[in-house]
Write a protein that holds these residues in place. Structure first.
Motif, mmCIF file in Angstrom:
data_model
loop_
_atom_site.group_PDB
_atom_site.id
_atom_site.type_symbol
_atom_site.label_atom_id
_atom_site.label_comp_id
_atom_site.label_asym_id
_atom_site.label_seq_id
_atom_site.Cartn_x
_atom_site.Cartn_y
_atom_site.Cartn_z
ATOM 1 N N TYR A 1 4.922 -4.016 -8.024
ATOM 2 C CA TYR A 1 4.229 -2.849 -7.497
ATOM 3 C C TYR A 1 2.734 -2.963 -7.736
ATOM 4 C CZ TYR A 1 8.819 -0.653 -7.529
ATOM 5 O OH TYR A 1 10.122 -0.366 -7.321
ATOM 6 N N LYS A 2 1.975 -2.512 -6.757
ATOM 7 C CA LYS A 2 0.531 -2.456 -6.909
ATOM 8 C C LYS A 2 0.083 -1.102 -6.356
ATOM 9 C CE LYS A 2 -3.752 -4.551 -5.362
ATOM 10 N NZ LYS A 2 -4.355 -5.492 -4.423
ATOM 11 N N PHE A 3 -0.708 -0.387 -7.134
ATOM 12 C CA PHE A 3 -1.219 0.908 -6.711
ATOM 13 C C PHE A 3 -2.649 0.759 -6.217
ATOM 14 C CE2 PHE A 3 2.064 2.011 -9.794
ATOM 15 C CZ PHE A 3 2.791 2.938 -9.072
ATOM 16 N N ASP A 4 -2.892 1.170 -4.994
ATOM 17 C CA ASP A 4 -4.243 1.227 -4.439
ATOM 18 C C ASP A 4 -4.638 2.693 -4.461
ATOM 19 O OD1 ASP A 4 -6.540 1.373 -2.924
ATOM 20 O OD2 ASP A 4 -5.846 -0.035 -1.396
ATOM 21 N N LYS A 5 -5.303 3.097 -5.542
ATOM 22 C CA LYS A 5 -5.634 4.510 -5.729
ATOM 23 C C LYS A 5 -6.716 4.990 -4.769
ATOM 24 C CE LYS A 5 -4.235 4.292 -10.512
ATOM 25 N NZ LYS A 5 -4.656 4.288 -11.889
ATOM 26 N N VAL A 6 -7.545 4.101 -4.302
ATOM 27 C CA VAL A 6 -8.600 4.483 -3.358
ATOM 28 C C VAL A 6 -7.986 4.932 -2.035
ATOM 29 C CG1 VAL A 6 -10.603 3.656 -2.070
ATOM 30 C CG2 VAL A 6 -10.270 2.948 -4.445
ATOM 31 N N GLN B 1 2.149 4.869 2.258
ATOM 32 C CA GLN B 1 0.956 5.714 2.203
ATOM 33 C C GLN B 1 1.320 7.101 1.665
ATOM 34 O OE1 GLN B 1 -2.125 4.432 3.363
ATOM 35 N NE2 GLN B 1 -2.932 6.174 2.269
ATOM 36 N N PHE B 2 0.471 7.652 0.815
ATOM 37 C CA PHE B 2 0.672 8.978 0.243
ATOM 38 C C PHE B 2 -0.599 9.796 0.405
ATOM 39 C CE2 PHE B 2 3.524 6.098 -1.930
ATOM 40 C CZ PHE B 2 4.721 6.789 -1.910
ATOM 41 N N THR B 3 -0.455 11.101 0.310
ATOM 42 C CA THR B 3 -1.627 11.971 0.310
ATOM 43 C C THR B 3 -2.457 11.676 -0.938
ATOM 44 O OG1 THR B 3 -0.360 13.651 1.486
ATOM 45 C CG2 THR B 3 -2.392 14.371 0.393
ATOM 46 N N ALA B 4 -1.767 11.530 -2.053
ATOM 47 C CA ALA B 4 -2.419 11.167 -3.309
ATOM 48 C C ALA B 4 -1.374 10.592 -4.256
ATOM 49 C CB ALA B 4 -3.088 12.373 -3.955
#
Length: 169
Positions: free
Chosen positions: A30-35, A57-60
């Motif tokens: 897993y890799k989180f792209d917080k931007v 894709q998520f809202t946040a």
């Protein structure tokens, strides 16, 4: 099914994750792209026929968010003007022991979940009395309650809450 652009504007999806220990993911799948509020899942190397990634894709992404932060980012904005929207649904989805009940209900008054915080917000911001003075009858008629009816309504609420507590035990 695919959502239209109008529907996409009205749907918010938040990902709440507990803090991840490096030992939990030895393969770094897993890799989180917080931007961009995106999660990238890499296929395991044990599958030689697939070297692809899937993007979600998520809202946040709410990583390490406590109950207050989660509520402030997810529910409070919706309840700021509740009479201007046709309706809202809040749901929690995930595997067993992922924290769904904790997120929705909480575990104590200091760590209250989304539902208790929403009820508190509605009752305080809209100055709704915890004591019933009126009752809607026949879907339109507003009846003023006398003292005996107020006591009966309070007893009905207490009975309902008592039954609800038994269900969760």
């Amino acid at each position: 099914t695919a959502l239209s652009n109008k529907d996409k504007e009205n749907v918010s999806v938040f990902l709440r994750v507990r803090p991840i220990n490096p030992s939990d993911l030895p393969c770094k799948l897993y890799k989180f792209d917080k931007v961009e509020s995106k999660v990238i899942i890499k296929q395991p190397r044990s599958n030689p026929t697939s070297n692809t990634e899937k993007h979600f894709q998520f809202t946040a992404i709410l990583e390490r968010a406590n109950q207050i932060e989660t509520y402030e980012k997810t529910v409070r904005p919706i309840l700021t003007n509740p009479f201007e929207i046709p309706g809202a649904t809040f749901a929690s989805y995930g595997c067993s022991n992922s924290g769904k009940t904790y997120s929705i209900l909480g575990e104590s008054p200091s760590a209250a979940g989304l539902v208790p915080r929403a009820i508190t917000q509605i009752f305080t911001e809209y100055e709704i009395s915890p004591y019933p003075c009126y009752k809607i009858a026949n879907d339109r008629q507003l009846d003023i309650l006398n003292d005996e009816d107020v006591v009966a309504e309070l007893q009905a609420v207490d009975d309902f809450l008592s039954d609800s507590r038994k269900m969760f035990k």
